[in-house]
Design a protein around this motif. Structure first.
Motif, mmCIF file in Angstrom:
data_model
loop_
_atom_site.group_PDB
_atom_site.id
_atom_site.type_symbol
_atom_site.label_atom_id
_atom_site.label_comp_id
_atom_site.label_asym_id
_atom_site.label_seq_id
_atom_site.Cartn_x
_atom_site.Cartn_y
_atom_site.Cartn_z
ATOM 1 N N GLY A 144 46.871 78.722 33.123
ATOM 2 C CA GLY A 144 47.256 78.510 32.170
ATOM 3 C C GLY A 144 45.520 79.228 30.479
ATOM 4 O O GLY A 144 46.841 80.572 30.288
ATOM 5 N N CYS B 260 52.424 77.390 33.218
ATOM 6 C CA CYS B 260 50.858 77.227 34.011
ATOM 7 C C CYS B 260 50.636 76.018 33.438
ATOM 8 O O CYS B 260 50.794 74.387 34.528
ATOM 9 C CB CYS B 260 50.001 78.119 33.716
ATOM 10 S SG CYS B 260 49.898 79.664 34.861
ATOM 11 N N CYS C 235 54.242 80.149 36.947
ATOM 12 C CA CYS C 235 53.009 80.069 36.866
ATOM 13 C C CYS C 235 52.341 81.756 38.230
ATOM 14 O O CYS C 235 51.945 81.821 38.083
ATOM 15 C CB CYS C 235 52.421 78.686 36.973
ATOM 16 S SG CYS C 235 50.275 79.023 36.980
#
Length: 340
Positions: A285, A304, A334
């Motif tokens: 992320g 994410c 993600c």
């Protein structure tokens, strides 16, 4: 004063010295100052190692001993003072004897001799002091085989676990040693971890890479560190984080530079996330949010963070991106569909 009275006084004074414990150690060595093998430490050690009479004359009394003993299920450091030293303790200083036991002898200037093997099984440190000549003042025996034998009576070890445990103990025992001796305990910890990795322990492999990168133990070649991290990451998901970092900085933490190999670093993070590392999800992320390893992608960064949160890892990333107007989109994942 008559001759007989003088003799009686000399005998009485000798008895006093013996009673006070002053008729050994420094007194014994000073009595043969003229026979000091050498002022040069390396030359002195060569003679000391092979001649029992020199060992007796030039060993302090009392001599300090540090030894590791078995205490329940862990090692215990015992310190004591010995009036005399068992000659067998010094036999490993003889090059031929050391070679038989696969030990190496290192004369460490200015005043130490280190005897150790290459697998973390044996470590003795002989420390000398210099007055009129060199005198052995302390013996440190950090060998852990006897302790492990005690533990093995109640525990069974999987391949590599014995060496892993030994490495952990060496690592902890370094806190009980002087900084000078601690260097060799950390080196023995690394040797133990490497032996554990060779026997198939992924945790030993990760520990070997970690202690080497920390600077406490000798630095391994980058190729070796990479091999260890790749081995560990196959079965330890979070090890992939260390592998990803190593692809970027190769262990040079102080240098600020762009990631050396961003694609391999990204692949390592994705692989760790697929294997169940929530921390890797958060790191992905951050990568997508900041664009450090590849172009920024805020919707994917949110995916994410959301995935990590769903798996129980709280992340400020969700709120931070929401404040920027980025919201969860179920069509964006993600990782690729089917990764989880």
């Amino acid at each position: 004063m008559t001759a007989n009275k003088h003799i009686r006084l000399v005998k009485w004074y000798s008895i006093v010295l013996l009673t006070l414990g002053m008729h050994s150690g420094a007194f014994a060595s000073s009595s043969i100052d003229a026979q000091c093998p050498s002022e040069d430490f390396e030359a002195f050690v060569e003679v000391f190692a092979s001649q029992p009479e020199i060992q007796t004359a030039f060993t302090d009394s009392p001599v300090q001993e540090i030894r590791v003993v078995f205490d329940g299920d862990k090692p215990k450091v015992v310190k004591r003072k010995l009036k005399t030293l068992d000659p067998a303790e010094l036999s490993v200083l003889i090059p031929e004897k050391a070679a038989e036991l696969n030990l190496t002898i290192k004369v460490e200037l200015p005043d130490k001799v280190i005897v150790r093997d290459g697998v973390g099984g044996f470590l003795k440190i002989f420390a000398f002091k210099h007055t009129n000549c060199w005198v052995l003042s302390s013996v440190e025996d950090w060998s852990l085989e006897n302790v492990l034998e005690g533990v093995a009576r109640t525990e069974s070890f999987t391949p590599g676990e014995r060496e892993l445990k030994k490495g952990v103990w060496f690592d902890r025992l370094a806190n009980h040693a002087s900084p000078e001796s601690g260097v060799y305990l950390y080196a023995s910890a690394l040797d133990s971890y490497l032996a554990g990795a060779q026997n198939g322990s992924p945790r030993a492999a990760l520990s070997a890479a970690g202690i080497s990168l920390s600077g406490q133990a000798p630095r391994l070649d980058n190729t070796k560190i990479l091999d260890l991290l790749m081995m560990a990451s196959k079965s330890i998901p979070d090890a992939g984080l260390t592998l990803a970092d190593f692809y970027c900085d190769e262990g040079e933490y102080d240098d600020e530079h762009a990631c050396i190999n961003p694609q391999l670093s990204m692949t390592a993070l994705e692989d760790a996330a697929r294997k169940g590392s929530n921390i890797a999800l958060t790191r992905l992320g951050e990568v997508y949010e900041t664009g450090t390893l590849q172009p920024a992608d805020l919707p994917r960064a949110m995916a994410c963070y959301q995935e990590a949160k769903k798996n129980g890892l709280e992340s400020r990333g969700v709120a931070r991106l929401a404040d920027q107007g980025v919201f969860a989109n179920n069509s964006i994942q993600c990782l690729k569909a089917g990764s989880f």
